[in-house]
Design an enzyme around this catalytic site. Structure first.
Site, PDB file in Angstrom:
ATOM      1  CD  GLU A 103      -2.290  -1.272   2.897  1.00 58.21           C
ATOM      2  OE1 GLU A 103      -1.941  -0.411   3.733  1.00 58.21           O
ATOM      3  OE2 GLU A 103      -3.025  -2.216   3.165  1.00 58.21           O
ATOM      4  N   PRO A 104       1.721   1.441  -0.991  1.00 55.62           N
ATOM      5  CG  PRO A 104       2.900   1.415  -3.003  1.00 55.62           C
ATOM      6  CD  PRO A 104       1.882   0.643  -2.209  1.00 55.62           C
ATOM      7  NE  ARG A 147       5.191  15.364   4.282  1.00 54.59           N
ATOM      8  CZ  ARG A 147       6.454  15.140   4.517  1.00 54.59           C
ATOM      9  NH1 ARG A 147       7.370  15.900   3.971  1.00 54.59           N
ATOM     10  NH2 ARG A 147       6.823  14.139   5.278  1.00 54.59           N
ATOM     11  CE1 TYR A 152       3.419  14.414  10.167  1.00 59.48           C
ATOM     12  CE2 TYR A 152       3.451  15.564   8.064  1.00 59.48           C
ATOM     13  CZ  TYR A 152       2.807  14.738   8.970  1.00 59.48           C
ATOM     14  OH  TYR A 152       1.571  14.240   8.676  1.00 59.48           O
ATOM     15  CB  CYS A 173      -1.457  35.397  11.405  1.00 58.76           C
ATOM     16  SG  CYS A 173      -1.884  36.615  10.164  1.00 58.76           S
ATOM     17  CD  GLU A 174      -0.862  29.278  13.342  1.00 61.11           C
ATOM     18  OE1 GLU A 174      -0.049  28.829  14.171  1.00 61.11           O
ATOM     19  OE2 GLU A 174      -2.090  29.100  13.410  1.00 61.11           O
ATOM     20  CE1 TYR A 223      -0.105  10.643   3.191  1.00 65.52           C
ATOM     21  CE2 TYR A 223       2.224  10.319   2.696  1.00 65.52           C
ATOM     22  CZ  TYR A 223       0.980   9.797   2.962  1.00 65.52           C
ATOM     23  OH  TYR A 223       0.802   8.431   3.007  1.00 65.52           O
TER      24      TYR A 223
HETATM   25  N1  LLP Z   1      -1.349   2.071   4.537  1.00 64.12           N
HETATM   26  C1  LLP Z   1      -1.827   2.602   5.684  1.00 64.12           C
HETATM   27  C2  LLP Z   1      -2.717   1.811   6.512  1.00 64.12           C
HETATM   28  C3  LLP Z   1      -1.455   3.900   6.061  1.00 64.12           C
HETATM   29  O1  LLP Z   1      -1.915   4.403   7.201  1.00 64.12           O
HETATM   30  C4  LLP Z   1      -0.597   4.659   5.221  1.00 64.12           C
HETATM   31  C5  LLP Z   1      -0.197   6.023   5.589  1.00 64.12           C
HETATM   32  C6  LLP Z   1      -0.149   4.073   4.036  1.00 64.12           C
HETATM   33  C7  LLP Z   1      -0.542   2.775   3.721  1.00 64.12           C
HETATM   34  C8  LLP Z   1       0.752   4.796   3.077  1.00 64.12           C
HETATM   35  O2  LLP Z   1       1.970   5.127   3.653  1.00 64.12           O
HETATM   36  P1  LLP Z   1       3.168   5.674   2.732  1.00 64.12           P
HETATM   37  O3  LLP Z   1       3.539   4.588   1.733  1.00 64.12           O
HETATM   38  O4  LLP Z   1       2.688   6.897   2.048  1.00 64.12           O
HETATM   39  O5  LLP Z   1       4.249   5.956   3.694  1.00 64.12           O
HETATM   40  N2  LLP Z   1       1.082  12.889   6.389  1.00 64.12           N
HETATM   41  C9  LLP Z   1       2.313  12.178   6.671  1.00 64.12           C
HETATM   42  C10 LLP Z   1       2.228  10.715   6.324  1.00 64.12           C
HETATM   43  C11 LLP Z   1       1.056  10.009   6.987  1.00 64.12           C
HETATM   44  C12 LLP Z   1       0.934   8.571   6.573  1.00 64.12           C
HETATM   45  C13 LLP Z   1      -0.338   7.980   7.047  1.00 64.12           C
HETATM   46  N3  LLP Z   1      -0.567   6.616   6.643  1.00 64.12           N
HETATM   47  C14 LLP Z   1       3.476  12.885   5.970  1.00 64.12           C
HETATM   48  O6  LLP Z   1       3.248  13.915   5.336  1.00 64.12           O
HETATM   49  O7  LLP Z   1       4.611  12.460   6.083  1.00 64.12           O
END
Ligand code: LLP
Length: 432
Positions: free
Chosen positions: A287-288, A326, A330, A356-357, A385
């Site tokens: 699930e990328p 981001r 983060y 304004c932050e 994201y």
């Molecule tokens: N599967 C599940 C159950 C997840 O919760 C996520 C991400 C993914 C797959 C995909 O993950 P990825 O391959 O994109 O790493 N907003 C944050 C990242 C939050 C990820 C949440 N879940 C950022 O900007 O870094």
């Protein structure tokens, strides 16, 4: 790799000059490269070719309709987390039979919609959710395909806010509870126990946490798969990307340089995980999100003011934390480059938005080439994201989005009209 390069001193996305796009569509502007998305999808797909596998793109990373349509055409399924994402994926041409529904808070309405649409599987995050899915399925006279998300309690060595696979996190069901849950779930008549799922975190740059998690759950998966005739084991997303250009050559040697720098690549991922997963004989789902689209996006912004104080050189731009949260959220790093390459001394700069932050910044004390009012900058690796986490804070409309492929460019989301900001709001008659 990514497709943002200088040609004769000007920044291009593939074969399209970014300056021309900024002129035509205005700023702030998100620009995506089809080629980068396609390259990342194919690289991962090919690395996993020895396995019976399926990529389910995590559409929370980027849910632009054109990008979803593009990915569906490449053969991607979709990992989704809300009714909105389900309907959006369908609108983009996705087949619900190639969608999995994740998330800890599924409502009855969402479960019903997903069941009626014929979802591939629910990734279930708690026992009460199993009971609820069974109840909704019984009411609809359907059998719900489910997989329980196992929390393996493995530290993913990533940012605390994107770690998901430890017992500190709200996600999944503790490893020790899983067999009991499956035994009880097998008695619920309207469930089909189709597989098992995990996801330990995001932006993983080492293979070890994946390896440790897979090794830990493998004996459990083997036992349960035989007991319940599983179809699949989903190992989640989380593959990290390069944000820091010091590590990124940007050439065809990209993957090699990445591997040499000890950074996780699909080849390393596959080399470590395939020998563990192949003997299972199950379909392996991944699930990328970030890996597919992260490097494919840039946010183009105009310099509004340069403000020098005794201490700082603030470059104030027309994008802000509402467009890209981001860095504020983060402390994440995004490369910032001018649309026109410049020679001359670099200046220590804070690139900031107009909100304004104090947290509304894109970088602090970074050496950047000197810019002036009217110049344009591009923030790189914002395809995941980025727009997906945008908001209307400070009543700032959503940016426009453009997709580029070779010499072609198309507006794939119009800039939000300002009056739509209050179009759904009403003033009650009793306020005089
Ligand atoms: N599967 C599940 C159950 C997840 O919760 C996520 C991400 C993914 C797959 C995909 O993950 P990825 O391959 O994109 O790493 N907003 C944050 C990242 C939050 C990820 C949440 N879940 C950022 O900007 O870094």
């Amino acid at each position: 790799m990514h497709s943002f390069r200088y040609q004769r001193g000007k920044l291009y996305c593939e074969e399209v000059s970014i300056e021309s796009l900024a002129e035509e569509f205005g700023t702030p502007l998100y620009i995506y490269s089809h080629h980068t998305i396609d390259h990342h999808f194919r690289t991962l797909n090919q690395a996993l070719a020895p396995l019976d596998h399926q990529i389910f793109f995590a559409m929370k990373a980027n849910s632009n309709l054109a990008i979803l349509h593009d990915l569906a055409g490449m053969g991607s399924g979709f990992d989704l987390v809300s009714r909105g994402e389900l309907l959006k994926a369908i609108a983009a041409g996705a087949d619900p039979a190639r969608c999995v529904f994740a998330g800890v808070g599924k409502t009855e309405a969402e479960i019903e919609e997903a069941l009626r649409r014929g979802i591939y599987s629910f990734n279930v995050e708690s026992e009460p959710e199993l009971t609820r899915i069974n109840k909704v399925a019984a009411r609809l006279k359907k059998i719900a395909p489910v997989a329980v998300r196992v929390n393996p309690n493995i530290d993913a060595h990533t940012h605390a806010k994107i770690t998901t696979g430890t017992y500190e996190n709200k996600f999944g069901i503790e490893f020790e509870q899983i067999e009991g849950i499956y035994a009880r779930a097998s008695k619920l008549k309207n469930l089909r126990l189709r597989g098992i799922q995990m996801h330990i975190g995001s932006q993983l740059t080492e293979v070890e946490p994946f390896e440790l998690a897979v090794k830990k759950v493998l004996p459990l998966v083997t036992r349960l798969a035989a007991r319940h005739q599983f179809d699949f084991f989903s190992i989640g997303g989380g593959l990290g990307i390069i944000y820091n250009p010091a590590l990124a050559s940007g050439s065809s040697a990209w993957w090699k340089s990445k591997a040499a720098a000890g950074i996780l690549t699909p080849a390393i991922f596959a080399a470590k995980l395939i020998p563990l997963l192949k003997p299972l004989g199950l379909k392996i789902l991944v699930e990328p999100g970030r890996f597919i689209v992260g490097n494919a996006g840039a946010l183009v912004t105009r310099v509004e003011y340069v403000k020098q104080t005794g201490k700082k050189n603030f470059v104030i731009v027309d994008a802000a934390m509402n467009d890209l949260i981001r860095p504020a959220f983060y402390d994440s790093f995004h490369e910032i480059v001018p649309l026109r390459q410049r020679r001359g001394k670099a200046v220590s700069s804070d690139v900031v938005g107009g909100i304004c932050e104090s947290g509304d910044y894109f970088c602090k004390d970074r050496l950047l080439s000197k810019v002036s009012e009217g110049d344009h900058l591009a923030l790189l690796s914002v395809g995941a994201y980025g727009f997906a986490m945008a908001s209307n804070y400070n009543s700032r409309p959503f940016a426009a989005e453009v997709l580029v492929s070779g010499t072609k460019a198309a507006l794939v989301r119009e800039r939000q009209p300002v009056d739509s900001l209050w179009a759904l709001e009403k003033i009650p008659a009793w306020i005089k």
